[in-house]
Design an enzyme around this catalytic site. Structure first.
Site, PDB file in Angstrom:
ATOM      1  N   ASP A 291       0.872  -1.085  -0.039  1.00 53.28           N
ATOM      2  CA  ASP A 291      -0.133   0.048   0.123  1.00 53.28           C
ATOM      3  C   ASP A 291       1.061   1.337  -0.018  1.00 53.28           C
ATOM      4  OD1 ASP A 291      -2.097   1.784   0.319  1.00 53.28           O
ATOM      5  OD2 ASP A 291      -3.228   0.630   1.656  1.00 53.28           O
ATOM      6  N   HIS A 292       0.231   2.332  -0.184  1.00 53.04           N
ATOM      7  CA  HIS A 292       1.198   3.869  -0.182  1.00 53.04           C
ATOM      8  C   HIS A 292       1.204   4.179   1.260  1.00 53.04           C
ATOM      9  CE1 HIS A 292       0.285   3.826  -4.691  1.00 53.04           C
ATOM     10  NE2 HIS A 292       1.385   3.464  -4.502  1.00 53.04           N
ATOM     11  N   LEU A 429      -4.723   4.320   1.558  1.00 51.78           N
ATOM     12  CA  LEU A 429      -5.773   3.341   1.384  1.00 51.78           C
ATOM     13  C   LEU A 429      -5.934   2.700   0.125  1.00 51.78           C
ATOM     14  CD1 LEU A 429      -8.535   5.591   3.189  1.00 51.78           C
ATOM     15  CD2 LEU A 429      -7.285   3.535   4.169  1.00 51.78           C
ATOM     16  N   HIS A 430      -4.553   2.119  -0.413  1.00 49.44           N
ATOM     17  CA  HIS A 430      -4.766   1.532  -1.694  1.00 49.44           C
ATOM     18  C   HIS A 430      -4.084   0.118  -1.678  1.00 49.44           C
ATOM     19  CE1 HIS A 430      -3.695   5.829  -3.563  1.00 49.44           C
ATOM     20  NE2 HIS A 430      -5.056   5.628  -3.322  1.00 49.44           N
ATOM     21  N   LEU A 431      -4.487  -0.688  -0.661  1.00 49.57           N
ATOM     22  CA  LEU A 431      -4.105  -2.297  -0.270  1.00 49.57           C
ATOM     23  C   LEU A 431      -4.230  -2.916  -1.574  1.00 49.57           C
ATOM     24  CD1 LEU A 431      -3.004  -3.392   2.296  1.00 49.57           C
ATOM     25  CD2 LEU A 431      -5.241  -4.750   2.524  1.00 49.57           C
TER      26      LEU A 431
END
Ligand code: FAD
Length: 495
Positions: A291-292, A429-431
């Site tokens: 994720d970021h 929130l880019h899992l």
């Protein structure tokens, strides 16, 4: 009434599930059942918060999210939300619809090279601003950018500061090209967020071969030997089974690995620890996620600016970083979040650290824990430090708008300490990547999204990305689901 069987059961009506269910039901001879754990809506009663692109309804008390306990670092706990409603995270997100970069696909199987996926990126969109070889004109997702003359003062001043620091202006962030500063492509039309539930699913929801059931959680994929033969669901009235020829799990990067594990598919040791019968030892389920990490730098404005605008209109990309001048304080865009100062976000776009999705219990309603393991790698900390230095320089250059001395001095100078980074850390929130695609021993699905070793079971969502793309994942998720559905169609109707 829930049907007792369907040709295809799609688990999760989020970004990918909406696309998969809509596209697979294009074939009138195929029955499709879409099961969504969260609440639903129809074409005439889409909740205002889900339509309004300037609001992210993900704050405390939101009816549209599911919350998960997370460890950002060993010492930093957090609560992380994802969409828990028809449309999933795509129904509540920032509507930033930028494609993965061509070189992101070098980490994917060869059948997902940039050349192979570009036609699909074109097919999914109607771009209001650009045409030509990189853009689509007849896809279901409307894409546009804020016109330069209408940019919010924060965005406009940020672009000026970046340009005077000699970052290149990038006209079109969805085309290959150099890094630099440019306007964000958004899946927005007339102020409405067009996530996949609005763009793909609702227009076809009345089809006789498509059934959509919300408030219905799938608690297990039912297996017969090495074949998926249906699902078990709970909908408040009890537990029941639905038979299917093909189960497509689109429950997202948190719940897809959870559901596989609850069904006995996953690392054998973990399954035994949870007391789940091992049906298929697949060690990669839940591990190796990416994720970021994002640190946010608060500052104060010299004057009032509009408090209603797309949250993110412009970004600066450098190799490894994305700088995000959020237009309004999070408190204005995310009801209930309570954050009053505006922030500049610094995102690590190619993190080295790897995390995992851990189950605490074999109860389907017990939320998994997200163990991000952020900042574990020195390279990640150093790149973020460099990003914070660039960001504080840009905030200094934005002195027409940004109050002098309002940026935390500890962020600038020689660069922030590890403790400063940890204290300002969050996640974009880019899992992705918790059920990775590939052919190595830890891969969970093959390059056609089929769960390795199990017939009739696919996973299609950001969990199968080999790695989080170096941009927001949403456009890539829609591309993945659109292409997956085409491949299922081609299997049934060979040339
Ligand atoms: C607040 C927020 C802002 C974001 N902003 C952006 C952005 O601006 N740009 C961008 O590119 N990305 C953004 N993202 C990320 C992007 O939206 C997601 O990566 C993408 O939507 C994920 O799609 P998905 O289909 O993998 O999962 P989701 O869309 O999350 O869908 C999963 C669905 O499955 C359902 N589900 C889960 N378990 C079960 C079960 N057992 N049974 C039935 N249903 C189940 C869930 O309720 C959910 O609806 C954001 C994410 C969030 C949360």
């Amino acid at each position: 009434m829930l049907p007792q069987r369907a040709d295809v059961v799609v688990v999760g009506g989020g970004s990918c599930g909406s696309v998969v269910a809509a596209r697979l039901s294009d074939d009138p001879d195929r029955s499709v059942l879409l099961l969504e754990a969260g609440p639903g809506y129809g074409p005439s009663d889409v909740p205002r918060e889900i339509r309004d692109a300037a609001t992210l309804p993900v704050g405390p008390g939101s009816d549209w999210v599911a919350a998960y306990p997370a460890r950002l670092t060993a010492n930093r706990a957090a609560i992380v939300v994802r969409g828990g409603v028809l449309g999933g995270s795509g129904a509540v997100n920032g509507a930033y619809f930028v494609r993965a970069r061509p070189d992101d696909f070098t980490r994917w199987p060869r059948s997902w090279s940039y050349d192979r996926v570009l036609p699909v990126f074109r097919e999914i969109e109607t771009d209001a601003d650009f045409s030509g070889p990189f853009h689509g004109a007849s896809g279901l997702v409307p894409v546009s950018r804020t016109p330069e003359e209408l940019l919010h003062p924060v965005s406009g001043t940020f672009v000026e500061a970046a340009s005077s620091a000699e970052w290149e202006w990038v006209d079109d962030l969805n085309a290959p090209g150099p890094d630099g500063v440019g306007r964000v492509p958004m899946n927005v039309r007339d102020g409405m967020r067009y996530g996949p539930s609005l763009a793909y699913l609702l227009p076809v929801v009345e089809r006789s071969n498509l059934t959509v059931r919300s408030d219905t959680r799938v608690v297990r994929v039912v297996l017969s030997g090495r074949r998926a033969i249906g699902v078990e669901v709970e909908d408040g009235t009890g537990t029941r089974r639905i038979a299917a020829e093909h189960v497509v799990v689109c429950a997202g990067a948190v719940c897809s690995p959870q559901l596989l594990m609850l069904s006995g598919i996953g690392p054998a040791g973990e399954l035994r620890r949870l007391g789940v019968e091992v049906r298929h030892d697949l060690p990669g389920v839940g591990s190796g996620s990416t994720d970021h990490p994002e640190v946010t730098i608060p500052y104060r404005l010299r004057r009032d600016v509009p408090l209603r605008a797309p949250l993110l209109e412009t970004v600066l990309h450098t190799s490894g970083l994305e700088l995000r001048p959020y237009t309004v304080p999070f408190g204005a865009a995310i009801p209930g979040s309570g954050v009053v100062d505006p922030v500049l976000g610094v995102v690590l776009t190619r993190p080295r650290s790897r995390g995992q999705v851990v189950l605490d219990s074999a109860k389907p309603w017990s939320p998994p824990v997200l163990d991000y393991n952020y900042l574990g790698r020195r390279e990640d900390r150093d790149t973020l430090r460099q990003g914070v230095r660039i960001a504080t320089g840009l905030l200094d250059a934005m002195h027409d708008l940004v109050e002098p001395g309002s940026v935390d001095a500890a962020a600038g100078g020689a660069g922030p300490s590890d403790a400063w980074l940890a204290a300002h850390l969050g996640t974009s929130l880019h899992l992705s990547g918790s059920c990775r695609m590939g052919d190595d021993e830890n891969a969970v699905v093959d390059d056609r999204c089929r769960v390795r070793g199990i017939e009739g079971l696919s996973v299609v969502d950001t969990s199968v990305f080999p790695e989080v793309p170096s941009r927001g994942p949403h456009a890539t998720a829609v591309m993945l689901a659109h292409r997956f559905a085409a491949s299922v169609h081609d299997d049934r109707h060979p040339e």
